[in-house]
Design a protein around this motif. Structure first.
Motif, PDB file in Angstrom:
ATOM      1  N   ALA A  22     -49.323   9.778  -8.028  1.00 27.53           N
ATOM      2  CA  ALA A  22     -49.112   8.461  -8.626  1.00 27.53           C
ATOM      3  C   ALA A  22     -48.844   8.590 -10.118  1.00 27.53           C
ATOM      4  CB  ALA A  22     -50.321   7.565  -8.374  1.00 27.53           C
ATOM      5  N   ALA A  23     -49.600   9.450 -10.773  1.00 24.32           N
ATOM      6  CA  ALA A  23     -49.422   9.620 -12.218  1.00 24.32           C
ATOM      7  C   ALA A  23     -48.037  10.174 -12.529  1.00 24.32           C
ATOM      8  CB  ALA A  23     -50.500  10.553 -12.758  1.00 24.32           C
ATOM      9  N   GLU A  24     -47.626  11.136 -11.735  1.00 32.66           N
ATOM     10  CA  GLU A  24     -46.320  11.770 -11.958  1.00 32.66           C
ATOM     11  C   GLU A  24     -45.181  10.780 -11.710  1.00 32.66           C
ATOM     12  OE1 GLU A  24     -43.714  15.299  -9.928  1.00 32.66           O
ATOM     13  OE2 GLU A  24     -45.872  15.282  -9.570  1.00 32.66           O
ATOM     14  N   LEU A  25     -45.285  10.055 -10.622  1.00 31.74           N
ATOM     15  CA  LEU A  25     -44.243   9.084 -10.295  1.00 31.74           C
ATOM     16  C   LEU A  25     -44.201   7.948 -11.304  1.00 31.74           C
ATOM     17  CD1 LEU A  25     -44.809   9.029  -6.453  1.00 31.74           C
ATOM     18  CD2 LEU A  25     -42.660   9.666  -7.593  1.00 31.74           C
ATOM     19  N   ALA A  26     -45.357   7.567 -11.800  1.00 31.64           N
ATOM     20  CA  ALA A  26     -45.409   6.458 -12.756  1.00 31.64           C
ATOM     21  C   ALA A  26     -44.637   6.801 -14.030  1.00 31.64           C
ATOM     22  CB  ALA A  26     -46.860   6.102 -13.078  1.00 31.64           C
ATOM     23  N   VAL A  27     -44.660   8.058 -14.407  1.00 33.38           N
ATOM     24  CA  VAL A  27     -43.912   8.470 -15.600  1.00 33.38           C
ATOM     25  C   VAL A  27     -42.422   8.201 -15.405  1.00 33.38           C
ATOM     26  CG1 VAL A  27     -43.203  10.446 -16.983  1.00 33.38           C
ATOM     27  CG2 VAL A  27     -45.583  10.218 -16.282  1.00 33.38           C
ATOM     28  N   ALA A  78     -38.182  11.940 -19.046  1.00 31.87           N
ATOM     29  CA  ALA A  78     -38.652  11.662 -17.694  1.00 31.87           C
ATOM     30  C   ALA A  78     -37.865  12.444 -16.651  1.00 31.87           C
ATOM     31  CB  ALA A  78     -38.555  10.167 -17.406  1.00 31.87           C
ATOM     32  N   GLY A  79     -36.824  13.121 -17.088  1.00 32.51           N
ATOM     33  CA  GLY A  79     -36.045  13.955 -16.162  1.00 32.51           C
ATOM     34  C   GLY A  79     -34.955  13.217 -15.423  1.00 32.51           C
ATOM     35  N   LEU A  80     -34.663  11.990 -15.844  1.00 34.73           N
ATOM     36  CA  LEU A  80     -33.675  11.196 -15.116  1.00 34.73           C
ATOM     37  C   LEU A  80     -32.253  11.461 -15.567  1.00 34.73           C
ATOM     38  CD1 LEU A  80     -35.814   7.988 -15.017  1.00 34.73           C
ATOM     39  CD2 LEU A  80     -34.820   9.068 -12.996  1.00 34.73           C
ATOM     40  N   ILE A  81     -32.102  11.875 -16.821  1.00 31.56           N
ATOM     41  CA  ILE A  81     -30.776  12.227 -17.305  1.00 31.56           C
ATOM     42  C   ILE A  81     -30.855  13.554 -18.057  1.00 31.56           C
ATOM     43  CG2 ILE A  81     -29.978   9.846 -17.512  1.00 31.56           C
ATOM     44  CD1 ILE A  81     -30.477  10.022 -20.520  1.00 31.56           C
ATOM     45  N   ASP A  82     -29.694  14.133 -18.259  1.00 30.07           N
ATOM     46  CA  ASP A  82     -29.626  15.377 -18.996  1.00 30.07           C
ATOM     47  C   ASP A  82     -28.490  15.236 -20.003  1.00 30.07           C
ATOM     48  OD1 ASP A  82     -30.282  17.837 -19.813  1.00 30.07           O
ATOM     49  OD2 ASP A  82     -29.532  18.898 -18.042  1.00 30.07           O
ATOM     50  N   GLY A  83     -28.677  15.820 -21.169  1.00 33.93           N
ATOM     51  CA  GLY A  83     -27.672  15.654 -22.211  1.00 33.93           C
ATOM     52  C   GLY A  83     -27.156  16.978 -22.724  1.00 33.93           C
ATOM     53  N   GLU A  84     -25.964  16.906 -23.262  1.00 35.55           N
ATOM     54  CA  GLU A  84     -25.337  18.130 -23.767  1.00 35.55           C
ATOM     55  C   GLU A  84     -24.393  17.754 -24.897  1.00 35.55           C
ATOM     56  OE1 GLU A  84     -21.926  21.265 -22.168  1.00 35.55           O
ATOM     57  OE2 GLU A  84     -22.566  19.541 -20.981  1.00 35.55           O
ATOM     58  N   ARG A  85     -24.434  18.509 -25.961  1.00 37.89           N
ATOM     59  CA  ARG A  85     -23.527  18.243 -27.072  1.00 37.89           C
ATOM     60  C   ARG A  85     -22.239  19.028 -26.884  1.00 37.89           C
ATOM     61  NH1 ARG A  85     -25.437  16.706 -32.379  1.00 37.89           N
ATOM     62  NH2 ARG A  85     -23.519  15.877 -33.249  1.00 37.89           N
ATOM     63  N   GLY A  87     -18.980  19.362 -29.233  1.00 39.06           N
ATOM     64  CA  GLY A  87     -18.315  18.965 -30.465  1.00 39.06           C
ATOM     65  C   GLY A  87     -19.089  17.878 -31.154  1.00 39.06           C
ATOM     66  N   THR A  88     -18.391  16.828 -31.495  1.00 41.50           N
ATOM     67  CA  THR A  88     -19.033  15.746 -32.228  1.00 41.50           C
ATOM     68  C   THR A  88     -19.932  14.886 -31.350  1.00 41.50           C
ATOM     69  OG1 THR A  88     -17.003  15.685 -33.523  1.00 41.50           O
ATOM     70  CG2 THR A  88     -18.550  13.872 -33.833  1.00 41.50           C
ATOM     71  N   TRP A  89     -19.640  14.870 -30.077  1.00 40.75           N
ATOM     72  CA  TRP A  89     -20.310  13.921 -29.205  1.00 40.75           C
ATOM     73  C   TRP A  89     -21.374  14.539 -28.307  1.00 40.75           C
ATOM     74  CZ3 TRP A  89     -14.968  14.023 -29.931  1.00 40.75           C
ATOM     75  CH2 TRP A  89     -14.463  12.967 -30.710  1.00 40.75           C
ATOM     76  N   VAL A  90     -22.327  13.699 -27.931  1.00 41.10           N
ATOM     77  CA  VAL A  90     -23.362  14.119 -26.983  1.00 41.10           C
ATOM     78  C   VAL A  90     -23.129  13.384 -25.671  1.00 41.10           C
ATOM     79  CG1 VAL A  90     -25.828  14.131 -26.485  1.00 41.10           C
ATOM     80  CG2 VAL A  90     -25.023  14.557 -28.816  1.00 41.10           C
ATOM     81  N   TYR A  91     -23.021  14.143 -24.605  1.00 40.26           N
ATOM     82  CA  TYR A  91     -22.740  13.564 -23.295  1.00 40.26           C
ATOM     83  C   TYR A  91     -23.984  13.595 -22.415  1.00 40.26           C
ATOM     84  CZ  TYR A  91     -17.836  13.838 -24.599  1.00 40.26           C
ATOM     85  OH  TYR A  91     -16.634  13.677 -25.249  1.00 40.26           O
ATOM     86  N   TYR A  92     -24.220  12.483 -21.743  1.00 39.11           N
ATOM     87  CA  TYR A  92     -25.361  12.390 -20.831  1.00 39.11           C
ATOM     88  C   TYR A  92     -24.867  12.220 -19.409  1.00 39.11           C
ATOM     89  CZ  TYR A  92     -28.656  11.959 -24.696  1.00 39.11           C
ATOM     90  OH  TYR A  92     -29.418  12.210 -25.810  1.00 39.11           O
ATOM     91  N   ARG A  93     -25.625  12.797 -18.475  1.00 37.07           N
ATOM     92  CA  ARG A  93     -25.313  12.594 -17.058  1.00 37.07           C
ATOM     93  C   ARG A  93     -26.612  12.412 -16.280  1.00 37.07           C
ATOM     94  NH1 ARG A  93     -22.097  15.517 -14.499  1.00 37.07           N
ATOM     95  NH2 ARG A  93     -20.731  16.127 -16.219  1.00 37.07           N
ATOM     96  N   ILE A  94     -26.487  11.795 -15.138  1.00 32.60           N
ATOM     97  CA  ILE A  94     -27.656  11.543 -14.292  1.00 32.60           C
ATOM     98  C   ILE A  94     -28.125  12.839 -13.639  1.00 32.60           C
ATOM     99  CG2 ILE A  94     -28.205  10.630 -12.000  1.00 32.60           C
ATOM    100  CD1 ILE A  94     -27.313   7.981 -12.784  1.00 32.60           C
ATOM    101  N   VAL A  95     -29.426  12.964 -13.443  1.00 27.18           N
ATOM    102  CA  VAL A  95     -29.982  14.049 -12.635  1.00 27.18           C
ATOM    103  C   VAL A  95     -30.246  13.469 -11.244  1.00 27.18           C
ATOM    104  CG1 VAL A  95     -31.926  15.626 -12.344  1.00 27.18           C
ATOM    105  CG2 VAL A  95     -31.054  15.132 -14.639  1.00 27.18           C
ATOM    106  N   PRO A  96     -29.345  13.739 -10.296  1.00 26.99           N
ATOM    107  CA  PRO A  96     -29.411  13.054  -8.995  1.00 26.99           C
ATOM    108  C   PRO A  96     -30.736  13.284  -8.263  1.00 26.99           C
ATOM    109  CG  PRO A  96     -27.370  14.324  -9.210  1.00 26.99           C
ATOM    110  CD  PRO A  96     -28.252  14.731 -10.339  1.00 26.99           C
ATOM    111  N   GLU A  97     -31.301  14.464  -8.387  1.00 29.62           N
ATOM    112  CA  GLU A  97     -32.561  14.749  -7.682  1.00 29.62           C
ATOM    113  C   GLU A  97     -33.654  13.775  -8.095  1.00 29.62           C
ATOM    114  OE1 GLU A  97     -30.941  17.025  -9.512  1.00 29.62           O
ATOM    115  OE2 GLU A  97     -29.901  18.050  -7.872  1.00 29.62           O
ATOM    116  N   ALA A  98     -33.690  13.472  -9.384  1.00 33.83           N
ATOM    117  CA  ALA A  98     -34.721  12.558  -9.882  1.00 33.83           C
ATOM    118  C   ALA A  98     -34.526  11.159  -9.313  1.00 33.83           C
ATOM    119  CB  ALA A  98     -34.692  12.521 -11.404  1.00 33.83           C
ATOM    120  N   VAL A  99     -33.264  10.696  -9.329  1.00 28.93           N
ATOM    121  CA  VAL A  99     -32.976   9.366  -8.796  1.00 28.93           C
ATOM    122  C   VAL A  99     -33.281   9.324  -7.301  1.00 28.93           C
ATOM    123  CG1 VAL A  99     -31.162   7.669  -8.386  1.00 28.93           C
ATOM    124  CG2 VAL A  99     -31.257   8.894 -10.561  1.00 28.93           C
TER     125      VAL A  99
END
Lengths: 120, 120
Positions: A22-27, A78-85, A87-99
């Motif tokens: 419950a604690a883990e999922l609540a996060v 929370a592990g729901l997205i992951d980001g990567e820089r 060049g100038t921009w930072v791109y985020y994508r979903i972590v499907p396993e978490a969803v």
DNA sequence: GTACTACTTAGACAAACTTCGAATTATGAG
DNA sequence: CTCATAATTCGAAGTTTGTCTAAGTAGTAC
């Protein structure tokens, strides 16, 4: 790692969640339990190429850049997205396993579901 | 009432959530984004007969009765559980439609899903 | 190097949340 | 009616959260 094979109902209604589960999922749920973060997650997930840079996101809100950044960090921690820089921009994508993990919690008839790793 | 028929991924990753949908969903998610309430929901749902009286729940926590009562009210206000008094005791049960709605949000391959009423 | 853009970190503050103890309502038993 | 039990409501204390402004980091262009 309890592989539940009954399919009467959603895992959450099959047997009482342990205190630690419950604690883990609540996060994770807390990360998603905010209108701004929900929309951010949705915008990232539905963006062309499966990823979005912060510049694609900020415009949709009446919030300052630091606030958006803060929400993205919350989702990331929370592990729901992951980001990567790149060049100038930072791109985020979903972590499907978490969803998927969240979905499996509340979804009945999902078949044999492993709560720890609802991905296979 | 957008009936999405694509099945590429979870509804949340199919198209950007509207501001109002996000707000509405966040209320439900916030109710569930707490370890105590998650366990309460799970205990109620998995209890014999599909319902549990408050007296079945309080013992599992290191919390006072008013606190448990407060959390139950939060879940109830969010539409996730429903309660009924029978004699001395108050019995709570899960509202499956509400739980399904959360599950559908994050579950891929769920087929054509109507975001407003994920029950059929 | 400087200048500019994209994004994050740090600190501050108000609003919201969790929890408690005390008081209150509701029901049943004697 | 009185007493006891089940549960909720009512403030209040302490913590967490969402947002901002100001400052800092990372990269590009000149």
């Amino acid at each position: 790692m309890t592989a539940v094979t009954t399919r009467c109902c959603a895992p959450i209604a099959r047997e009482p969640l342990s205190e630690s589960d419950a604690a883990e999922l609540a996060v994770m749920l807390k990360a998603v339990a905010d209108p701004v973060r929900l929309r951010l997650l949705s915008m990232i997930g539905s963006h062309a190429g499966g990823e979005a840079c912060v510049c694609d996101l900020t415009g949709a809100f009446d919030l300052t850049a630091p606030t958006i950044s803060h929400h993205l960090k919350t989702l990331r921690t929370a592990g729901l997205i992951d980001g990567e820089r790149r060049g100038t921009w930072v791109y985020y994508r979903i972590v499907p396993e978490a969803v998927n993990k969240l979905g499996a919690l509340f979804t009945p008839l999902a078949g044999p579901v492993d709560l720890e790793l609802a991905s296979a």
